[in-house]
Design a protein around this motif. Sequence first.
Motif, mmCIF file in Angstrom:
data_model
loop_
_atom_site.group_PDB
_atom_site.id
_atom_site.type_symbol
_atom_site.label_atom_id
_atom_site.label_comp_id
_atom_site.label_asym_id
_atom_site.label_seq_id
_atom_site.Cartn_x
_atom_site.Cartn_y
_atom_site.Cartn_z
ATOM 1 N N TYR A 50 0.721 -1.364 -0.125
ATOM 2 C CA TYR A 50 -0.109 -0.041 0.133
ATOM 3 C C TYR A 50 0.740 1.217 0.048
ATOM 4 O O TYR A 50 0.526 2.135 -0.672
ATOM 5 C CB TYR A 50 -1.046 -0.034 1.341
ATOM 6 C CG TYR A 50 -0.306 0.664 2.232
ATOM 7 C CD1 TYR A 50 0.817 0.043 3.205
ATOM 8 C CD2 TYR A 50 -0.632 2.012 2.608
ATOM 9 C CE1 TYR A 50 1.228 0.588 4.221
ATOM 10 C CE2 TYR A 50 0.253 2.628 3.636
ATOM 11 C CZ TYR A 50 0.966 1.766 4.642
ATOM 12 O OH TYR A 50 1.526 2.591 5.545
ATOM 13 N N ALA A 51 2.089 1.245 0.668
ATOM 14 C CA ALA A 51 2.689 2.489 0.850
ATOM 15 C C ALA A 51 3.263 2.837 -0.423
ATOM 16 O O ALA A 51 3.847 4.324 -0.568
ATOM 17 C CB ALA A 51 3.772 2.198 1.985
ATOM 18 N N ALA A 52 3.484 1.976 -1.366
ATOM 19 C CA ALA A 52 4.240 2.408 -2.559
ATOM 20 C C ALA A 52 3.198 2.636 -3.832
ATOM 21 O O ALA A 52 3.455 2.473 -4.980
ATOM 22 C CB ALA A 52 5.321 1.419 -3.171
ATOM 23 N N MET A 53 1.927 3.009 -3.367
ATOM 24 C CA MET A 53 0.960 2.703 -4.668
ATOM 25 C C MET A 53 1.188 4.210 -5.456
ATOM 26 O O MET A 53 0.950 4.112 -6.726
ATOM 27 C CB MET A 53 -0.578 2.780 -4.048
ATOM 28 C CG MET A 53 -0.789 1.621 -3.445
ATOM 29 S SD MET A 53 -2.221 0.666 -3.705
ATOM 30 C CE MET A 53 -3.084 1.315 -2.247
ATOM 31 N N PHE A 54 1.688 5.251 -4.759
ATOM 32 C CA PHE A 54 1.717 6.356 -5.665
ATOM 33 C C PHE A 54 3.061 7.104 -5.465
ATOM 34 O O PHE A 54 3.134 8.305 -5.501
ATOM 35 C CB PHE A 54 0.521 7.374 -5.314
ATOM 36 C CG PHE A 54 -0.717 6.998 -5.744
ATOM 37 C CD1 PHE A 54 -1.042 6.915 -7.089
ATOM 38 C CD2 PHE A 54 -1.459 6.242 -4.662
ATOM 39 C CE1 PHE A 54 -2.126 6.130 -7.535
ATOM 40 C CE2 PHE A 54 -2.606 5.509 -5.140
ATOM 41 C CZ PHE A 54 -2.933 5.591 -6.308
ATOM 42 N N PRO A 55 4.185 6.125 -5.614
ATOM 43 C CA PRO A 55 5.455 7.025 -5.845
ATOM 44 C C PRO A 55 5.520 7.672 -6.844
ATOM 45 O O PRO A 55 4.856 7.381 -8.106
ATOM 46 C CB PRO A 55 6.404 5.945 -5.838
ATOM 47 C CG PRO A 55 5.696 4.685 -6.350
ATOM 48 C CD PRO A 55 4.135 4.823 -6.210
ATOM 49 N N LEU A 85 -0.149 12.180 -0.512
ATOM 50 C CA LEU A 85 -1.129 13.089 -0.909
ATOM 51 C C LEU A 85 -2.111 12.739 -1.583
ATOM 52 O O LEU A 85 -2.159 11.765 -2.752
ATOM 53 C CB LEU A 85 -0.200 14.213 -1.961
ATOM 54 C CG LEU A 85 0.646 14.926 -1.100
ATOM 55 C CD1 LEU A 85 1.490 15.847 -2.170
ATOM 56 C CD2 LEU A 85 0.415 15.931 -0.101
ATOM 57 N N CYS A 86 -3.226 13.018 -1.240
ATOM 58 C CA CYS A 86 -4.565 12.542 -2.114
ATOM 59 C C CYS A 86 -4.639 13.023 -3.398
ATOM 60 O O CYS A 86 -4.876 12.244 -4.355
ATOM 61 C CB CYS A 86 -5.610 13.100 -1.399
ATOM 62 S SG CYS A 86 -6.046 12.520 0.369
ATOM 63 N N SER A 111 -3.038 5.383 1.741
ATOM 64 C CA SER A 111 -1.856 6.158 1.487
ATOM 65 C C SER A 111 -1.703 7.226 2.643
ATOM 66 O O SER A 111 -0.516 7.488 2.758
ATOM 67 C CB SER A 111 -1.958 6.819 0.160
ATOM 68 O OG SER A 111 -2.183 5.927 -0.899
ATOM 69 N N ALA A 112 -2.821 7.700 3.110
ATOM 70 C CA ALA A 112 -2.516 8.561 4.410
ATOM 71 C C ALA A 112 -2.062 7.952 5.616
ATOM 72 O O ALA A 112 -1.469 8.793 6.460
ATOM 73 C CB ALA A 112 -3.773 9.319 4.712
#
Lengths: 258, 196
Positions: free
Chosen positions: A192-197, A212-213, A236-237
């Motif tokens: 989950y922590a790497a979903m939006f690098p 960040l959303c 992500s938050a």
Amino acid sequence: MISRQLALIPMLMLPFAGKAADYVPIPAGQFESALAIAGHAAKLRLAAFSMRSEPVTNAEFLVFVRQHPEWQRGQVPSLLAGANYLRQWQRPLEPGESVLPDQPVTQVSWFAARAYCGSEQARLPNWYEWEYVGAADATRADARRDPVRNQDLLSAIEGTSGHLPGVIGTRPANVYGVRDLNRLLWEWTGDYAAMFPNPDARVPGSVANLALCSGSALAFADKNQYALMMRVAALSALRPADTAPRVGFRCVREPKRK
Amino acid sequence: MMMQRRLTTLFALALLSFVAVASSPPSSRVVADSVYAIPMLTLRDQQGQLFDFASLRGKPRLVGMFYGSCQMACPLEIEYLKHLQRVVAAGSGKSISVLLVSFDPARDDLAMLRKVAGEHHVWPPAFRLARTERGDEGMLAGVLGIAYRQLPGGGFSHNVRVSLLDAQGRIVAATDASGRPAPAFLRSVDEALKNP
């Protein structure tokens, strides 16, 4: 009639018995994720795996912390679980009256969820695995093009945010036999922590941007999946030691070799 | 005479055990915010040596993660850390050791670790590349703030973050290991080496 009643007995006893988890097979398949990679929809082929048919419950997690005292509230290091870890339980080994045995366990950190899955020779699903199974409803393997279904999921999430989830199993299972993926709670995924690098992971400050959303919305290829976006933004938050009243988990396993 | 000797021995033993008891609680217990408090993680380095991650406690060090088939970020990460080690040694005369753990143990076998180590000329004890033999490297990634995710092509989407741990394993500073080492980070390394 009597035989039917007898058949019900084991079901009724399940939540209290520390039962062996029920994993159902998920077949391999092609899938198009709603998440984008470098601006394009991610088309992928998923290998077969098996998934817990239901989220991990308070009763099951109680068995786990009894067997693994290092994960009990008050024992676990702060680095692995924040101050609100299992706070809804009356005592570290007594969930108490305010939660139900067959309610999904929440207020558990990603670390604790990971350790739980490891304890039953399983792991947290990765996002694609979760999304693939979550795309199904009771009759279709991929129900995501149905606007009524999408709106329904969104309403269900909006109405309950911030509260503990209800009990599992009140709605029909999806085509794979998996229940309560989309409406009841948010679930940790292993990655989950790497979903939006940032695509270029070396840009200074890209670590902070993970949470960040706005970053989340930009990375969605299918903008109709609002409920999914909210799920991703919520996850992500969180930092991995954080806990939240609506964030729980389920586990997956590699398929048995024949 | 005999008696006296025995008494002396007894006294010495008693003293020893007292010292051991007195000194053991602070030194044997992992502090709550130490990354060494993660569940047991057994690693193997590029020379084939097996060790437990928690056994590294006792000296400050730099800890990060990588994967062997990584073309871009990881080679830069390794070169950055080599450079940083040289800068620290030139400034303070002390050495700071590095541990990079693979988050792709399925593909990063011992041969791969050796290959990467050979390409960059990095060897223990100053610079260890390691893979998981037993345990869950994901727990280490979590406490170090390292996120990675396997992409459909087989590569990984990941961030780069190297943490400076003090002797107890507390994270006292971190860097994304790009560009030139920041003066503030270098100061933190010097401080950690001065007060281990």
